[in-house]
Scaffold this active site. Sequence first.
Site, PDB file in Angstrom:
ATOM      1  N   HIS A 184       0.828  -1.216   0.000  1.00 11.79           N
ATOM      2  CA  HIS A 184       0.000   0.000   0.000  1.00 11.79           C
ATOM      3  C   HIS A 184       0.856   1.257   0.000  1.00 11.79           C
ATOM      4  O   HIS A 184       0.959   1.970   1.008  1.00 11.79           O
ATOM      5  CB  HIS A 184      -0.970  -0.011   1.182  1.00 11.79           C
ATOM      6  N   HIS A 188       1.228   1.522  -5.869  1.00 12.42           N
ATOM      7  CA  HIS A 188      -0.114   0.911  -5.976  1.00 12.42           C
ATOM      8  C   HIS A 188      -1.126   1.980  -6.406  1.00 12.42           C
ATOM      9  O   HIS A 188      -1.967   1.726  -7.281  1.00 12.42           O
ATOM     10  CB  HIS A 188      -0.512   0.274  -4.644  1.00 12.42           C
ATOM     11  N   HIS A 224      -7.011   6.916  -3.133  1.00  8.52           N
ATOM     12  CA  HIS A 224      -7.918   5.957  -2.487  1.00  8.52           C
ATOM     13  C   HIS A 224      -7.307   5.189  -1.311  1.00  8.52           C
ATOM     14  O   HIS A 224      -8.048   4.629  -0.500  1.00  8.52           O
ATOM     15  CB  HIS A 224      -8.480   4.967  -3.519  1.00  8.52           C
ATOM     16  N   ASP A 225      -5.976   5.141  -1.203  1.00  8.51           N
ATOM     17  CA  ASP A 225      -5.341   4.467  -0.052  1.00  8.51           C
ATOM     18  C   ASP A 225      -4.408   5.420   0.691  1.00  8.51           C
ATOM     19  O   ASP A 225      -3.450   4.978   1.342  1.00  8.51           O
ATOM     20  CB  ASP A 225      -4.524   3.250  -0.531  1.00  8.51           C
ATOM     21  N   ASP A 334      -8.928  -1.249  -8.296  1.00 11.93           N
ATOM     22  CA  ASP A 334      -8.242  -1.505  -7.031  1.00 11.93           C
ATOM     23  C   ASP A 334      -7.787  -2.956  -6.881  1.00 11.93           C
ATOM     24  O   ASP A 334      -6.775  -3.220  -6.238  1.00 11.93           O
ATOM     25  CB  ASP A 334      -9.194  -1.116  -5.884  1.00 11.93           C
TER      26      ASP A 334
HETATM   27 ZN   LIG Z   1      -5.970   0.069  -2.910  1.00 15.50          ZN
END
Ligand SMILES: [Zn+2]
Length: 456
Positions: A184, A188, A224-225, A334
Amino acid sequence: MEVCYQLPVLPLDRPVPQHVLSRRGAISFSSSSALFGCPNPRQLSQRRGAISYDSSDQTALYIRMLANSEIEVSVSARNVRRLLSFQRYLRSSRFFRGITVPNSSNILDDDYNGQAKCMLEKVGNWNFDIFLFDRLTNGNSLVSLTFHLFNLHGLIEHFQLDTMKLRRFLVMVQEDYHSQNPYHNAVHAADVTQAMHCYLKEPKLSKSLTPWDVLLSLIAAATHDLDHPGVNQPFLIKTNHYLATLYKNTSVLENHHWRSAVGLLRESGLFAHMSLENRQLMESQIGDLILATDISQQNEYLSMFRSHLDRGDLCLENPNHRHFILQMALKCADICNPCRTWELSKQWSEKVTEEFFHQGDIEKKYHLGVSPLCDRQTETIANIQIGFMTYLVEPLFGEWARFSNTRLSQTMLGHLGLNKASWKGMQREQTGSGDDVDPAFEEMDSDILPQEPRLS
Ligand SMILES: [Zn+2]
């Protein structure tokens, strides 16, 4: 420039006071190892805008770098030096000595820059090698790729974006990913953004999407992360982490990613020229997209998607339907690793497993009970991947192919099948049988399912 505020130490097992949160919209911690008192000083305070913990004197610093701010230093230079990471210390020391350092992307020689530019010409190819691109951009894949996509989609012109602010926003986003996380991290995020771009280009979507839709999709994919700690939600809950308390044990990480993204959007002033109403709408719609990546909610999204496809009632002229499809597209982006070529897919599988096992090691060390899929003594990459593909990836991409039956969808399903066969071959070699599916996946429910952080 660096602006340093001294804050009281924040116990990790208590909710964060609102006055601290309000400084940036979200609190972040610098790394999973820092969370657990990792003594390596280089791993402390590495991230911009991070809350940093120094176990020796229990001091926390909130450090922000704003290019156009006035300097305010409320801690002594000695304290700062002691608490800053090596890189950050170098940066601040150079700054105070009046030495300007060229942007890291400029350090690359022309040959590398040329190769990176060549790769960007094929950014819409499904076999785009994000690992190579990250090396060619000296670790700046997320900034370079997202900036390029903003340009490619005409968003800079359409929304009259200040390119300096855009670049600064993207640099902040990239820096708020934890490079120590095996999976993460910003690569990514760049990979998911590239996949999202591929889906946005699909005929059904491209002819109905508005610039606003594209803008939100790319921002949501890139963030998103954001600030992912490298451990999953159950881990945060069982260690009484303040984020679990703050978000009431529900989509804890996704809420944090979203609020962190909102914090950076506001701090960058990228959309300061838009009306308040539009900015609020943007923040809330980005939230809907990011929250959809919570893998424990996959069944709900999937059954809604399936019902729409069965009834044939999706109408992309309808903004709500378009928004739903973008949520599904981001979910696909994702977890699309198993749908990439074997060379790329295998690397992702190794990285995510390394992160799982790292969590398992911490759980063992602190007698927390090892989470499903996280025990390096009993799990294998092949078992984890086969379960992941069978229960999560195949159902999602099967429905996606029903919605968008294109060459890309068939390519993705083709890789998925081949990759699964490869893992099964390895499983057979290791165990003598090829039909084992990890029991953790068979007991699928929202408690057992690996949460988004583990597999997304
Ligand atoms: Zn992700």
